[in-house]
Write a protein that holds these residues in place. Structure first.
Motif, mmCIF file in Angstrom:
data_model
loop_
_atom_site.group_PDB
_atom_site.id
_atom_site.type_symbol
_atom_site.label_atom_id
_atom_site.label_comp_id
_atom_site.label_asym_id
_atom_site.label_seq_id
_atom_site.Cartn_x
_atom_site.Cartn_y
_atom_site.Cartn_z
ATOM 1 N N ILE A 1 9.270 -11.432 -6.835
ATOM 2 C CA ILE A 1 9.164 -11.848 -8.492
ATOM 3 C C ILE A 1 9.043 -10.754 -9.090
ATOM 4 O O ILE A 1 9.512 -11.165 -10.078
ATOM 5 N N PRO A 2 8.076 -9.556 -8.734
ATOM 6 C CA PRO A 2 8.283 -8.171 -9.784
ATOM 7 C C PRO A 2 9.849 -7.741 -9.275
ATOM 8 O O PRO A 2 9.807 -6.919 -10.220
ATOM 9 N N LEU A 3 10.613 -8.064 -8.961
ATOM 10 C CA LEU A 3 11.961 -7.128 -8.586
ATOM 11 C C LEU A 3 13.284 -7.775 -9.797
ATOM 12 O O LEU A 3 13.803 -7.097 -9.088
ATOM 13 N N LEU B 1 -8.428 -9.836 -19.622
ATOM 14 C CA LEU B 1 -7.728 -9.244 -18.927
ATOM 15 C C LEU B 1 -6.821 -10.580 -18.341
ATOM 16 O O LEU B 1 -5.578 -10.284 -17.679
ATOM 17 N N CYS B 2 -7.811 -11.236 -17.376
ATOM 18 C CA CYS B 2 -6.488 -12.873 -16.962
ATOM 19 C C CYS B 2 -6.391 -13.823 -18.126
ATOM 20 O O CYS B 2 -4.618 -13.671 -17.418
ATOM 21 N N SER B 3 -6.191 -13.778 -19.179
ATOM 22 C CA SER B 3 -5.459 -14.907 -19.614
ATOM 23 C C SER B 3 -4.405 -13.772 -20.692
ATOM 24 O O SER B 3 -3.375 -14.393 -20.441
ATOM 25 N N PHE B 4 -4.162 -12.535 -20.755
ATOM 26 C CA PHE B 4 -3.047 -11.720 -21.660
ATOM 27 C C PHE B 4 -2.241 -11.794 -20.010
ATOM 28 O O PHE B 4 -1.077 -12.328 -20.218
ATOM 29 N N GLN B 5 -2.964 -11.664 -18.932
ATOM 30 C CA GLN B 5 -1.967 -11.606 -17.247
ATOM 31 C C GLN B 5 -1.789 -13.197 -17.627
ATOM 32 O O GLN B 5 0.296 -13.028 -16.681
ATOM 33 N N ALA C 1 2.630 -7.219 -16.194
ATOM 34 C CA ALA C 1 0.995 -8.351 -15.815
ATOM 35 C C ALA C 1 1.418 -8.274 -14.009
ATOM 36 O O ALA C 1 0.475 -8.739 -13.527
ATOM 37 N N THR C 2 2.492 -8.205 -13.879
ATOM 38 C CA THR C 2 2.279 -7.993 -11.788
ATOM 39 C C THR C 2 2.021 -6.529 -11.723
ATOM 40 O O THR C 2 1.415 -6.929 -10.124
#
Length: 362
Positions: free
Chosen positions: A321-323, A76-80, A60-61
Motif C-alpha cells: 500500500i505505501p509503495l 491523530l487516529c482520525s487524521f490518519q 498517513a502510512t
C-alpha cells in the motif's frame, strides 16, 4: 484470534520502511518535474498529480500503528483514517484518467494541448470527489458500533465494526474503476492489433522508414507513367518541349516524394507517440494491480470470515500500500529516460565549455 505484538511491530516496520522509500522516490520525481520543463510531457503531468497524492498518503502510512496506540478517538487516529480513505483510492482514479487519455489519443486524435485542458477536471475527479465521503465519515457514529473511523488493526481507518463500508466506499468502487480501465485497454489493444494487421495486408513491415521509401517509389513510378506516355505517342514534339516536360516531371516527382514522405512521417509520428503513451500508461495500470490485489484478498477474507486473521496477508498489504508513490516514480523515470540523457548531455557540454574557458583564461 489476534496478532502478537511482535507481528504488529514487524508490520509497522515494513509499512514505515516502504513509506520512506516511496516518499524519497516520489519526492525526487516531483522535484525534477518542477525544475525542468522537458519532463512535463502529457503522461508525466498526470503521474505528477498522482505523486502529489501519494506523498500525502505516505504521511498517513508513516504514522502506522501510532494512530491506534494514541486511541481510536484521538485526533491523530482520525487524521490518519481520513487521509487513507481520501487518498488511497485516488491512485486508481488517476489510472482511469490516464487510460481515458489513451482512448482519446487513439480514437479522437487528441493532441497535448487538448489533453492538458482536461487536467483540471481530472484533479476534481480524483481528489475532490473522494474527499467528500472521507470528510463525511469523520462525523458518523452510532451507539452500537461507535465511530466509523477507528482501529483497522495496524493503522486507523474504517473500524472493523463498519467493515461493510470498506467494500462499499473503497474496494467496490476501486474494482469497478479497474474493470473500466481493463475495458479501455482491451479496446485500445484490439485497435492496435487490427491496425497492425491492416499494415501487414498492405505489405508494410512496421519499419516506417522503409514504408516511406516504398510509397515514394510507388508514387515516382506512377508519375513517370503518367508523364512519359503522352510524349512517346506524339513524335512531332520539339527538343525544347521534351526538356521542359522532363523538368516538370522531375519537379512533380520531387513534390510527390516530399508529400508521400511527409504524410507517412506525420502519421507514423502520431501513431508511435500514441502507442508509446499507451505502453507507459499500461505500466501505471500494472502498478495499480500490484497495490490492490493483496489488500483486496485480505479484505474479502475477513469479510467472509470475521474470525480470519492472517499475519502474511496483513504484512503483504502493509508492504504494498505505501509503495504507490515508488511504483509511480519508477514509471515516471522510465518514461523520462530521454530527458535525463538530454539533461546529462547538456551538463557535460556545459562542464566542457567551462573547462575550456578556464583553460584559455590561464
Amino acid at each position: 484470534m489476534s496478532l502478537s505484538e511482535g507481528q504488529l511491530l514487524a508490520i509497522s516496520i515494513a509499512e514505515r520502511t516502504c513509506s520512506a522509500v516511496s516518499l524519497l522516490s516520489a519526492g525526487a520525481a516531483v522535484l525534477t518535474f518542477l525544475t525542468w520543463k522537458a519532463f512535463r510531457t502529457p503522461i508525466n503531468r498526470l503521474i505528477f498529480y498522482a505523486l502529489c497524492g501519494n506523498i500525502v498518503l505516505n504521511i498517513a502510512t508513516l504514522i502506522s500503528k501510532s494512530g491506534v496506540d494514541h486511541g481510536v478517538g484521538s485526533p491523530l487516529c482520525s487524521f490518519q483514517a481520513f487521509l487513507i480513505q481520501w487518498l488511497f483510492p485516488a491512485d486508481a482514479l488517476w489510472a482511469l484518467c490516464i487510460a481515458w487519455n489513451v482512448y482519446l489519443r487513439f480514437f479522437y486524435r487528441y493532441d497535448s494541448k487538448q489533453l492538458r485542458r482536461l487536467e483540471w477536471k481530472y484533479v476534481l475527479f480524483c481528489y475532490v470527489m473522494p474527499f467528500i465521503p472521507a470528510l463525511t465519515l469523520l462525523f458518523i457514529r452510532t451507539r452500537s458500533r461507535g465511530r466509523v473511523y477507528g482501529s483497522g488493526l495496524f493503522e486507523c481507518w474504517i473500524a472493523l465494526s463498519w467493515d461493510s463500508l470498506r467494500i462499499a466506499l473503497l474496494y467496490g468502487p476501486v474494482w469497478l474503476v479497474i474493470a473500466v480501465i481493463t475495458i479501455i485497454y482491451t479496446r485500445v489493444g484490439l485497435y492496435i492489433y487490427s491496425h497492425l494487421k491492416h499494415l501487414r495486408a498492405l505489405g508494410m513491415t512496421g519499419d516506417w522508414t522503409e514504408d516511406v521509401n516504398r510509397i515514394a517509389d510507388a508514387s515516382t513510378t506512377e508519375m513517370h507513367e503518367m508523364t512519359s506516355t503522352p510524349f512517346r505517342a506524339y513524335h512531332g514534339h520539339s527538343q525544347a518541349d521534351e526538356t521542359s516536360a522532363s523538368r516538370q516531371q522531375t519537379s512533380s516527382t520531387h513534390s510527390i516524394n516530399r508529400r508521400a514522405r511527409e504524410l507517412v512521417r506525420v502519421g507514423s509520428d502520431s501513431n508511435m507517440a500514441a502507442w508509446a503513451y499507451a505502453r507507459y500508461s499500461f505500466l501505471f495500470f500494472i502498478a495499480l494491480l500490484v497495490t490492490w490485489v493483496p489488500s483486496t484478498i485480505n479484505r474479502l477474507s475477513t469479510l467472509i470470515n470475521p474470525q480470519y486473521l492472517s499475519f502474511g496477508m496483513n504484512y503483504a498489504a502493509a508492504f504494498v500500500i505505501p509503495l504507490q508513490g515508488f511504483w509511480n516514480s519508477v514509471i515516471y523515470f522510465t518514461i523520462s529516460r530521454r530527458e535525463f540523457k538530454a539533461l546529462s548531455g547538456h551538463r557535460e557540454t556545459s562542464q566542457s565549455n567551462s573547462a575550456r574557458i578556464f583553460h584559455l583564461g590561464h
